[in-house]
Structures are given as C-alpha cells and as structure tokens.
Write a protein that holds these residues in place. Structure first.
Motif, PDB file in Angstrom:
ATOM      1  N   PHE A 240       1.129   4.096  -2.955  1.00  0.00           N
ATOM      2  CA  PHE A 240       0.983   5.523  -2.661  1.00  0.00           C
ATOM      3  C   PHE A 240       2.169   6.321  -3.193  1.00  0.00           C
ATOM      4  CE2 PHE A 240       1.787   9.101   0.235  1.00  0.00           C
ATOM      5  CZ  PHE A 240       0.642   9.856  -0.021  1.00  0.00           C
TER       6      PHE A 240
ATOM      7  N   GLY B  90       2.032   6.443  -6.989  1.00  0.00           N
ATOM      8  CA  GLY B  90       0.982   7.373  -7.410  1.00  0.00           C
ATOM      9  C   GLY B  90       1.398   8.820  -7.245  1.00  0.00           C
ATOM     10  N   SER B  91       2.032   9.155  -6.127  1.00  0.00           N
ATOM     11  CA  SER B  91       2.473  10.536  -5.933  1.00  0.00           C
ATOM     12  C   SER B  91       3.590  10.912  -6.902  1.00  0.00           C
ATOM     13  CB  SER B  91       2.911  10.758  -4.489  1.00  0.00           C
ATOM     14  OG  SER B  91       4.037   9.978  -4.182  1.00  0.00           O
TER      15      SER B  91
ATOM     16  N   ILE C 131       0.834  -1.206   0.000  1.00  0.00           N
ATOM     17  CA  ILE C 131       0.000   0.000   0.000  1.00  0.00           C
ATOM     18  C   ILE C 131       0.866   1.252   0.000  1.00  0.00           C
ATOM     19  CG2 ILE C 131      -1.623   1.329   1.414  1.00  0.00           C
ATOM     20  CD1 ILE C 131      -2.891  -1.359   2.211  1.00  0.00           C
ATOM     21  N   VAL C 132       1.912   1.273   0.810  1.00  0.00           N
ATOM     22  CA  VAL C 132       2.817   2.427   0.819  1.00  0.00           C
ATOM     23  C   VAL C 132       3.516   2.569  -0.528  1.00  0.00           C
ATOM     24  CG1 VAL C 132       4.944   3.329   1.858  1.00  0.00           C
ATOM     25  CG2 VAL C 132       3.125   2.431   3.304  1.00  0.00           C
TER      26      VAL C 132
END
Length: 106
Positions: free
Chosen positions: A92, A95-96, A88-89
């Motif tokens: 993230f 995506g960023s 999940i990290v």
C-alpha cells in the motif's frame, strides 16, 4: 520460491523504495511529513535521514523478531500469515508513493 521468502522480499524492497523516495523528496524540498510524529515539521535532510534510518531499522528488526516468535511457538508453517499484514501495508505504501511520484512528475 517459498511464501515466507517472497513476503520478506516484498517487505525489504518496499521499505528500501520508501526510504529512497522519502530521502529524495527531502533533498528536493518536496517532503511533507506532517503524518510522521518523529519528524514533524522539521524537513532538514540530515534530520529526516537520521529519523528515517532509525524507523526503518526498528521496523525491520521488529518484523524479524515477530516472525521468530512463530518458530518459538512451533508454528513456523504459519509464519507467512504473520508476515502478510506487513507485506500488505508495504504494498500500500509503495503504491501510494508511486502515485505521488507520477503526480509530482506531471
């Protein structure tokens, strides 16, 4: 495909993407690494390369041995739950970085 393999693929490919984008930004002089305490304000390409390589190797080996802990405790069928926060990290971060790439390119 097994859930654990899918999570490992997400973690490894996401970290490779983060590694290459960060090195590319460092090479182009667009890198702002104030959030990384090991790099700090030093933005030289060689220093970023060395620190980032060490960080990624430590991270991936730490995740590997953390997942081996589930085998040691004989709860290997729940290994995917242990890998889920790391995936999940990673999603993230990817995506960023993708958003930043689109903002820089436009």
């Amino acid at each position: 495909m097994d859930r654990v393999k899918v999570l490992w693929i997400i973690i490894i490919l996401g970290n490779l993407f983060d590694y290459t984008v960060t090195l590319l930004f460092s090479y182009l002089g667009l890198l702002c690494m104030d959030r990384n305490v090991f790099i700090g304000y030093d933005r030289s390409f060689l220093h970023v390369l060395l620190v980032l390589t060490g960080e990624k190797l430590l991270f991936l080996s730490g995740v590997y041995w953390f997942s081996k802990l589930f085998d040691y405790l004989k709860i290997s069928k729940y290994k995917w739950i242990g890998l889920l926060p790391f995936a999940i990290v990673t999603i993230f971060v990817v995506g960023s970085l993708t958003i930043v790439i689109f903002l820089v390119s436009s």
